[in-house]
Scaffold this active site. Structure first.
Site, PDB file in Angstrom:
ATOM      1  N   ASP A  43       0.856  -1.185   0.000  1.00  0.00           N
ATOM      2  CA  ASP A  43       0.000   0.000   0.000  1.00  0.00           C
ATOM      3  C   ASP A  43       0.894   1.237   0.000  1.00  0.00           C
ATOM      4  O   ASP A  43       1.673   1.438   0.939  1.00  0.00           O
ATOM      5  CB  ASP A  43      -0.835  -0.069   1.306  1.00  0.00           C
ATOM      6  N   HIS A  82     -11.046  -1.751   5.171  1.00  0.00           N
ATOM      7  CA  HIS A  82     -10.703  -1.256   6.510  1.00  0.00           C
ATOM      8  C   HIS A  82     -11.292   0.125   6.800  1.00  0.00           C
ATOM      9  O   HIS A  82     -11.119   0.639   7.893  1.00  0.00           O
ATOM     10  CB  HIS A  82      -9.178  -1.222   6.647  1.00  0.00           C
TER      11      HIS A  82
HETATM   12  C1  GLC Z   1      -7.356   6.020   2.411  1.00  0.00           C
HETATM   13  C2  GLC Z   1      -7.179   4.904   3.402  1.00  0.00           C
HETATM   14  C3  GLC Z   1      -7.643   5.369   4.744  1.00  0.00           C
HETATM   15  C4  GLC Z   1      -6.806   6.559   5.135  1.00  0.00           C
HETATM   16  C5  GLC Z   1      -6.828   7.647   4.073  1.00  0.00           C
HETATM   17  C6  GLC Z   1      -5.739   8.639   4.286  1.00  0.00           C
HETATM   18  O1  GLC Z   1      -8.677   6.334   2.212  1.00  0.00           O
HETATM   19  O2  GLC Z   1      -7.857   3.771   2.957  1.00  0.00           O
HETATM   20  O3  GLC Z   1      -7.588   4.369   5.699  1.00  0.00           O
HETATM   21  O4  GLC Z   1      -7.278   7.085   6.349  1.00  0.00           O
HETATM   22  O5  GLC Z   1      -6.617   7.126   2.787  1.00  0.00           O
HETATM   23  O6  GLC Z   1      -4.494   8.057   4.015  1.00  0.00           O
END
Ligand code: GLC
Ligand code: CA
Length: 589
Positions: free
Chosen positions: A124, A351
């Site tokens: 990620d 998540h």
């Molecule tokens: C994405 C992630 C999330 C995070 C956000 C900022 O949406 O999935 O969990 O809080 O980006 O990085």
């Protein structure tokens, strides 16, 4: 030509194909299939060393299980050193590993062991922003002008007045004041997450170097966090809550930056697979990102269909799900993307979302039926598959009257609701249904202590500097993988068979899709067709019987979540049982 039953896992059961004399025909297709993903939220998947926090070794121990689900990829959520403000999405050092999860050796072992089972590890990459503890940001704070140009530092409009009214996704202003510099910096998410300025080539160089580093460790599949936010327009332009998104969503140079980035990251001749997370993209842009001829993204997560239970567009003002609207959005996105043969991953769980079985299903009376219906619907639609840990066993939402919230978004939302005049209890209640904490509890492996997640006494567990120890949903005593696998009604078994089916069939991977009954608020139904093959998927979205006027007499049952013996025959007026999914097949050859 092969028969699907030979390809499915060895377990046979009453719910799948047994009574189907005309098994679906699978062709050994030359067409490539997009990766199918199993998302692992590392901190809560499996703890191997009893410190109460999930780790690489834990994932390694569970590879055979993940493989058995039929997926090709494991997406690991961020495991780098972080400031711990947003579950690891506030990265301090892109090339590091938070020791809580293991070391480089443990990571390499995981990659190796995964590869030996034919599984890719997808990491990620959070490239829209970086932790304020990151070295570059620290230099900026110390007055280094070059470093400041890698972010969005701006003068305020006046004393105590930020440059404009841009709001953070997690509540409050998107501008944080730095007294020493008498300037504000932009953070679209938490104040610990400073937005990076992609207009500065140095930023792009730095991020390319990060990709090269992970490629050198054998990683070629990447998920790109909120990637359609990276190109900003004028960040100080006057905005209001209606138009503020246009400053950073699908921004002016976004397509150019993505094309260049892919090119630069593949100069070594090693191809990569990029799935971008798209936050509120326009349909037109969403399709452009994944149109193969544009060479930007290989796939994308889109979520518009998960906002149909938001009242007035507000996440924590929950209303009953509008199924007609949800189907409409899904249809709009999937038909547009099918025209360019691109890949959307339309998820129901991840998540950042509450548990789909609690949100869209009936997690009390019909948990098995609801979970399998949602999973079948998701998997068999014309889109690529991404399953979130626990979705395949029907894990549910959490009762927050018993546990505290951990997530920055939930905590900020509660504060904001209280300042709007709600009582604390009301605010907690409102936030609980859509809180991201619902999906961040530990995976429920069995009914032993901590649901088999790890061997420790919860009283002894401490958060580390950067990782919050996950909680366990007390319902692990009844809801867990072991119990699920032992049950005749097994969500994980059905889900895995559906994924295998999808992966091995052109009909479900590539077939045209037509939505049926688009104006029904009780039924989701669609038809897939490919060559002479045809399938109909019907989902009863209610907990009551549902009788249809639809002639199904020519179709064979390919899958359903009720036992055949309990079935009506599917003649001209079929009745679907509560939360029933019925997958029907016909070959017109
Ligand atoms: C994405 C992630 C999330 C995070 C956000 C900022 O949406 O999935 O969990 O809080 O980006 O990085
Ligand atoms: Ca651990």
């Amino acid at each position: 030509m092969r028969e699907v039953s030979n390809n499915l896992s060895d377990n046979t059961d009453n719910h799948f194909l047994n009574n189907n004399p005309n098994n679906i025909v699978l062709k050994d297709s030359k067409l490539p299939k997009p990766p199918s993903v199993y998302q692992v939220y590392v901190r809560s998947f499996k703890d191997s060393n009893g410190d109460g926090i999930g780790d690489f070794e834990g994932v390694t121990q569970k590879l055979d299980y993940i493989k058995s689900l039929g997926v090709t990829d494991i997406w690991l959520t961020p495991f780098y050193k972080s400031s711990g403000a947003d579950g690891g999405y506030d990265i301090v050092d892109y090339k590091s590993i938070d020791p809580t999860y293991g070391d480089k050796e443990a990571f390499e072992k995981l990659v190796r062991e995964a590869k030996s089972r034919g599984l890719n590890i997808m990491i990620d990459l959070v490239f829209n922003h970086v932790s304020i503890q990151n070295e570059l940001f620290q230099r900026a704070l110390n007055g280094d002008k070059e470093a400041q140009d890698c972010f969005f530092f701006r003068k305020g409009k006046g004393i105590n007045t930020p440059p404009n009214a841009l709001r953070s996704k997690f509540g409050g202003s998107a501008w944080q004041y730095v007294k020493e510099l008498d300037m504000y910096y932009l953070h679209l998410f938490a104040k610990e997450q400073a937005d990076l300025n992609w207009d500065n080539p140095k930023v792009q160089d730095m991020l390319q170097d990060v990709v090269n580093y992970w490629k050198s460790l054998g990683i070629t599949h990447f998920r790109l966090d909120v990637i359609n936010f990276i190109s900003k327009g004028d960040v100080t332009v006057e905005v209001n809550s209606e138009n503020e998104r246009s400053v950073y969503t699908d921004g002016p140079n976004i397509h150019k930056y993505l094309k260049e980035f892919r090119k630069r990251c593949t100069q070594d001749g090693v191809p990569i697979y990029l799935i971008g997370e798209l936050a509120s993209p326009s349909l037109e842009n969403a399709v452009k990102y994944v149109d193969p001829k544009n060479e930007e993204l290989d796939g994308a997560f889109v979520f518009h269909h998960l906002k149909t239970d938001y009242k007035d567009g507000k996440k924590f003002h929950v209303k009953e799900n509008n199924i007609i609207c949800q189907k409409g959005i899904i249809n709009k996105f999937l038909s547009a993307v099918s025209k360019v043969a691109g890949n959307f991953y339309l998820v129901f769980d991840n998540h950042d979302q509450p548990r789909s079985v609690s949100r869209f299903g009936d997690d009390k009376k019909y948990r098995y039926e609801s979970a399998t219906a949602i999973n079948a619907k998701q998997i068999l639609m014309r889109n690529a598959v991404s399953i979130y840990q626990g979705q395949e066993i029907g894990m549910t939402n959490v009762d927050f009257s018993k546990v505290p919230f951990d997530d920055v978004e939930s905590k900020n939302a509660i504060k904001a609701l209280i300042s709007e005049g709600y009582s604390e209890d009301e605010a907690r209640e409102m936030v609980s249904f859509h809180s991201r904490d619902n999906s961040r509890t530990t995976f429920q492996w069995d009914n032993s202590s901590n649901g088999g997640f790890g061997d420790y006494d919860p009283k002894d567990v401490k958060d580390t500097q950067s990782v919050i120890a996950p909680k366990t949903n007390p319902n692990y005593l009844t809801i867990n993988l072991k119990a699920d696998q032992a049950s005749e009604k097994s969500i994980s078994r059905d889900t895995s068979k559906l994924i295998h089916l999808k992966n091995h069939s052109d009909l479900f991977s590539y077939g045209e899709q037509e939505i049926l009954y688009s104006d029904s608020n009780k039924l989701t139904a669609f038809k897939r067709s490919y060559g002479s093959e045809e399938a109909i998927v019907l989902v009863n979205e209610t907990s009551e019987d549902l009788t249809l006027k639809l002639d199904l007499s020519e179709y064979k049952v390919l899958y359903t979540n009720y036992k055949e013996s309990e079935q009506m025959t599917y003649g001209k007026k079929p009745t679907l049982k509560p939360r029933q999914v019925l997958v029907l097949y016909k070959n017109n050859e």
